[in-house]
Write a protein that holds these residues in place. Sequence first.
Motif, PDB file in Angstrom:
ATOM      1  N   GLY A  79       0.904  -1.325   0.117  1.00  0.00           N
ATOM      2  CA  GLY A  79      -0.114   0.160   0.059  1.00  0.00           C
ATOM      3  C   GLY A  79       0.838   1.170   0.091  1.00  0.00           C
ATOM      4  O   GLY A  79       1.857   1.258   0.437  1.00  0.00           O
ATOM      5  N   SER A  80       0.500   2.216  -0.637  1.00  0.00           N
ATOM      6  CA  SER A  80       1.372   3.408  -0.733  1.00  0.00           C
ATOM      7  C   SER A  80       1.480   4.200   0.557  1.00  0.00           C
ATOM      8  O   SER A  80       2.524   4.866   0.807  1.00  0.00           O
ATOM      9  N   LYS A  81       0.583   3.866   1.518  1.00  0.00           N
ATOM     10  CA  LYS A  81       0.931   4.697   2.966  1.00  0.00           C
ATOM     11  C   LYS A  81       2.080   4.073   3.539  1.00  0.00           C
ATOM     12  O   LYS A  81       2.860   4.577   4.096  1.00  0.00           O
ATOM     13  N   GLU A  82       2.231   2.770   3.398  1.00  0.00           N
ATOM     14  CA  GLU A  82       3.482   2.162   4.014  1.00  0.00           C
ATOM     15  C   GLU A  82       4.740   2.811   3.214  1.00  0.00           C
ATOM     16  O   GLU A  82       5.604   3.142   4.337  1.00  0.00           O
ATOM     17  N   HIS A 126       2.014   5.657  -5.802  1.00  0.00           N
ATOM     18  CA  HIS A 126       0.685   5.241  -6.217  1.00  0.00           C
ATOM     19  C   HIS A 126       0.415   3.925  -5.785  1.00  0.00           C
ATOM     20  O   HIS A 126       1.032   3.204  -5.027  1.00  0.00           O
ATOM     21  N   SER A 127      -0.988   3.621  -6.177  1.00  0.00           N
ATOM     22  CA  SER A 127      -1.591   2.434  -5.510  1.00  0.00           C
ATOM     23  C   SER A 127      -2.684   2.066  -6.319  1.00  0.00           C
ATOM     24  O   SER A 127      -3.288   2.746  -7.226  1.00  0.00           O
ATOM     25  N   LEU A 128      -2.976   0.928  -5.968  1.00  0.00           N
ATOM     26  CA  LEU A 128      -4.029   0.106  -6.716  1.00  0.00           C
ATOM     27  C   LEU A 128      -5.430   0.237  -5.885  1.00  0.00           C
ATOM     28  O   LEU A 128      -6.528   0.147  -6.403  1.00  0.00           O
ATOM     29  N   SER A 129      -5.312   0.852  -4.691  1.00  0.00           N
ATOM     30  CA  SER A 129      -6.391   0.937  -3.909  1.00  0.00           C
ATOM     31  C   SER A 129      -7.512   1.637  -4.231  1.00  0.00           C
ATOM     32  O   SER A 129      -8.637   1.119  -4.201  1.00  0.00           O
ATOM     33  N   LYS A 130      -7.244   2.810  -4.741  1.00  0.00           N
ATOM     34  CA  LYS A 130      -8.372   3.601  -5.327  1.00  0.00           C
ATOM     35  C   LYS A 130      -8.960   3.542  -6.560  1.00  0.00           C
ATOM     36  O   LYS A 130      -9.998   3.565  -6.703  1.00  0.00           O
ATOM     37  N   THR A 131      -7.815   3.086  -7.390  1.00  0.00           N
ATOM     38  CA  THR A 131      -8.344   2.824  -8.713  1.00  0.00           C
ATOM     39  C   THR A 131      -9.007   1.564  -8.895  1.00  0.00           C
ATOM     40  O   THR A 131     -10.092   1.693  -9.865  1.00  0.00           O
ATOM     41  N   ASN A 134      -5.949  16.045  -5.065  1.00  0.00           N
ATOM     42  CA  ASN A 134      -5.714  16.129  -3.738  1.00  0.00           C
ATOM     43  C   ASN A 134      -6.640  15.502  -2.851  1.00  0.00           C
ATOM     44  O   ASN A 134      -8.078  15.831  -3.122  1.00  0.00           O
ATOM     45  N   ASN A 135      -6.272  14.969  -1.965  1.00  0.00           N
ATOM     46  CA  ASN A 135      -7.138  14.641  -0.702  1.00  0.00           C
ATOM     47  C   ASN A 135      -6.744  15.363   0.120  1.00  0.00           C
ATOM     48  O   ASN A 135      -5.493  15.656   0.572  1.00  0.00           O
ATOM     49  N   PRO A 136      -7.602  16.371   0.750  1.00  0.00           N
ATOM     50  CA  PRO A 136      -9.103  16.555   0.959  1.00  0.00           C
ATOM     51  C   PRO A 136      -9.700  17.470  -0.117  1.00  0.00           C
ATOM     52  O   PRO A 136     -10.999  17.335  -0.321  1.00  0.00           O
ATOM     53  N   ASN A 188      -3.870  18.320   4.396  1.00  0.00           N
ATOM     54  CA  ASN A 188      -3.024  17.198   3.851  1.00  0.00           C
ATOM     55  C   ASN A 188      -3.398  15.810   4.556  1.00  0.00           C
ATOM     56  O   ASN A 188      -3.994  15.774   5.593  1.00  0.00           O
ATOM     57  N   TYR A 189      -3.039  14.796   3.743  1.00  0.00           N
ATOM     58  CA  TYR A 189      -3.152  13.366   4.601  1.00  0.00           C
ATOM     59  C   TYR A 189      -2.290  13.266   5.449  1.00  0.00           C
ATOM     60  O   TYR A 189      -0.902  13.716   5.396  1.00  0.00           O
ATOM     61  N   PRO A 190      -2.531  12.986   6.637  1.00  0.00           N
ATOM     62  CA  PRO A 190      -1.701  13.120   8.140  1.00  0.00           C
ATOM     63  C   PRO A 190      -0.296  12.354   7.940  1.00  0.00           C
ATOM     64  O   PRO A 190       0.431  12.844   8.488  1.00  0.00           O
ATOM     65  N   SER A 209       5.595  13.069  -4.603  1.00  0.00           N
ATOM     66  CA  SER A 209       4.302  13.171  -5.152  1.00  0.00           C
ATOM     67  C   SER A 209       3.418  12.232  -4.766  1.00  0.00           C
ATOM     68  O   SER A 209       3.717  10.862  -5.109  1.00  0.00           O
ATOM     69  N   ASP A 210       2.225  12.432  -4.200  1.00  0.00           N
ATOM     70  CA  ASP A 210       1.314  11.315  -3.904  1.00  0.00           C
ATOM     71  C   ASP A 210       0.113  11.357  -4.902  1.00  0.00           C
ATOM     72  O   ASP A 210      -0.721  12.122  -4.719  1.00  0.00           O
ATOM     73  N   ALA A 211       0.370  10.315  -5.635  1.00  0.00           N
ATOM     74  CA  ALA A 211      -0.681  10.235  -6.830  1.00  0.00           C
ATOM     75  C   ALA A 211      -1.872   9.450  -6.786  1.00  0.00           C
ATOM     76  O   ALA A 211      -2.207   8.851  -7.708  1.00  0.00           O
ATOM     77  N   ALA A 212      -2.350   8.954  -5.523  1.00  0.00           N
ATOM     78  CA  ALA A 212      -3.294   7.858  -5.314  1.00  0.00           C
ATOM     79  C   ALA A 212      -4.534   7.938  -6.203  1.00  0.00           C
ATOM     80  O   ALA A 212      -5.085   7.123  -6.390  1.00  0.00           O
ATOM     81  N   TYR A 213      -4.869   9.572  -6.468  1.00  0.00           N
ATOM     82  CA  TYR A 213      -6.169   9.576  -7.117  1.00  0.00           C
ATOM     83  C   TYR A 213      -6.024   9.938  -8.775  1.00  0.00           C
ATOM     84  O   TYR A 213      -7.147  10.418  -9.082  1.00  0.00           O
ATOM     85  N   THR A 214      -4.951   9.848  -9.276  1.00  0.00           N
ATOM     86  CA  THR A 214      -4.892  10.148 -10.662  1.00  0.00           C
ATOM     87  C   THR A 214      -5.834   9.317 -11.665  1.00  0.00           C
ATOM     88  O   THR A 214      -6.288   9.917 -12.548  1.00  0.00           O
ATOM     89  N   TRP A 264      -6.417  -4.731  -0.034  1.00  0.00           N
ATOM     90  CA  TRP A 264      -5.347  -5.747  -0.717  1.00  0.00           C
ATOM     91  C   TRP A 264      -4.057  -5.322  -0.076  1.00  0.00           C
ATOM     92  O   TRP A 264      -3.186  -6.298  -0.027  1.00  0.00           O
ATOM     93  N   ARG A 265      -3.754  -4.169   0.281  1.00  0.00           N
ATOM     94  CA  ARG A 265      -2.395  -3.538   0.470  1.00  0.00           C
ATOM     95  C   ARG A 265      -1.514  -3.785  -0.720  1.00  0.00           C
ATOM     96  O   ARG A 265      -0.251  -4.711  -0.528  1.00  0.00           O
ATOM     97  N   ILE A 266      -1.540  -3.093  -1.767  1.00  0.00           N
ATOM     98  CA  ILE A 266      -0.551  -3.058  -2.839  1.00  0.00           C
ATOM     99  C   ILE A 266      -0.350  -1.840  -3.521  1.00  0.00           C
ATOM    100  O   ILE A 266      -1.480  -1.140  -3.959  1.00  0.00           O
TER     101      ILE A 266
HETATM  102  C1  LIG Z   1      -5.825   6.464   0.529  1.00  0.00           C
HETATM  103  C2  LIG Z   1      -4.764   7.435   0.332  1.00  0.00           C
HETATM  104  C3  LIG Z   1      -3.463   6.734   0.249  1.00  0.00           C
HETATM  105  C4  LIG Z   1      -2.832   5.328   0.803  1.00  0.00           C
HETATM  106  O1  LIG Z   1      -3.556   4.463   0.009  1.00  0.00           O
HETATM  107  P1  LIG Z   1      -3.050   2.954   0.070  1.00  0.00           P
HETATM  108  O2  LIG Z   1      -4.280   2.120   0.305  1.00  0.00           O
HETATM  109  O3  LIG Z   1      -1.992   2.839   1.170  1.00  0.00           O
HETATM  110  O4  LIG Z   1      -2.331   2.687  -0.968  1.00  0.00           O
HETATM  111  C5  LIG Z   1      -2.313   7.600   0.005  1.00  0.00           C
HETATM  112  N1  LIG Z   1      -2.645   8.775  -0.094  1.00  0.00           N
HETATM  113  C6  LIG Z   1      -3.724   9.476  -0.063  1.00  0.00           C
HETATM  114  C7  LIG Z   1      -3.953  10.898  -0.215  1.00  0.00           C
HETATM  115  C8  LIG Z   1      -5.003   8.783   0.121  1.00  0.00           C
HETATM  116  O5  LIG Z   1      -5.919   9.171   0.370  1.00  0.00           O
END
Ligand SMILES: *Cc1c(COP(=O)(O)O)cnc(C)c1O
Length: 388
Positions: A103-106, A238-243, A178-180, A128-130, A206-211, A249-251
Amino acid sequence: MTVFSLADRLSTLPPYLFAAIDKAKAQVAAKGMDIISLGIGDPDLPTPEFIIEALYNGAKNPRNHQYPSYIGMKTYRQAVADWYKQRFDVDLDPDTEVVSLIGSKEGIAHFPLAFINPGDVALVATPNYPVYGIATNFAGGEVQYLPLLEENDFLVDLDAVSNDTWAKAKMIFVCYPNNPTAATATREFYERLIEKAREFNVIVVSDAAYTEIYYNPDDRPMSILECKGAKDVCIEFHSLSKTYNMTGWRIGMAVGNPSLVAGLGKIKENCDSGIFQAVQEAGIAALRDGEPYAEQFRAIYKERRDVVSAALTKAGIRHRVPDASFYMWCNTPEGYKSSEFVTNVLMQTGVVLTPGNGFGTPGEGYFRISLTVNNDKLEEAVSRISKL
Ligand SMILES: *Cc1c(COP(=O)(O)O)cnc(C)c1O
């Protein structure tokens, strides 16, 4: 029983801003009120079936039952590189410019450990994402927040950052879409950011989780790596989470500058042992064949966005109609602080919103709606709010 005191890094965490809301939520639940949560940024739609099949097949292969490599299977890193090429026209070397993440958070949480020394400064665009700030603090670094303001379309005002600040900074965290706030970056903004970062030798995170959550196919969000010179200074998470609706799944992946990718890899080598290979095989399937599904999810979010926007307009609540992400960033009605408004709404209607100030001081005066529940619930939620 002995109560052990926490290490300083945990006891000095910033105050938890959602405590009042949690308390209100418990009270409302105790009254038996029907709660609709628009608070959580976690897709409600299931992961596509073919991805689950790939996991199932991968799980049956004994070769996948052993330790994976901490940087990720070559086939997964190749699939990431292929996806970046096809989606952003960015060339990545899967051996040196891609690392898999749990997961990108990791990855974001570990990254400062690789590059921040005690006392180093990280610039964090806020609200920002904390994780950016907390991970910096965990590494002993100091955070300087850069406000994202509505009058600048929630882009960092690069001219307002002094040369002194740039010179002091080791890295800067940005997140677009951007989140939020749901704001998207322009090419111009990214180019100027890279220019500044190169001039002052600052790492751009660059946190691109939402592209992939966007609403106009002719104006898709960019990767910062599309810009010239980006690989000099940037790492993108980047992340597969939101897409693909795969938050559980944590990837994910980090890509970009080879020394930054390698530094993160070095931390990971000493902390974790990578992602279950069957999950990586599912991730490969998602990256290769997931686009038609992502398209369907976007259509669903778009419908939800339009339903909520119409209802908010009717209720007289000022808001921006987002081009990307599954969030809506709304102004609290005149005279209300974020948490006051959100607590009020919750107590009287059972609708959970997220107060903007929970993401940082410049979020005061806003609240966030997450579009991760179905249309009926969204409509019901906004109709309850409008009756206040
Ligand atoms: C959801 C989110 C992530 C983390 O997603 P992972 O599930 O850990 O890949 C990262 N950045 C932002 C801004 C998010 O909202």
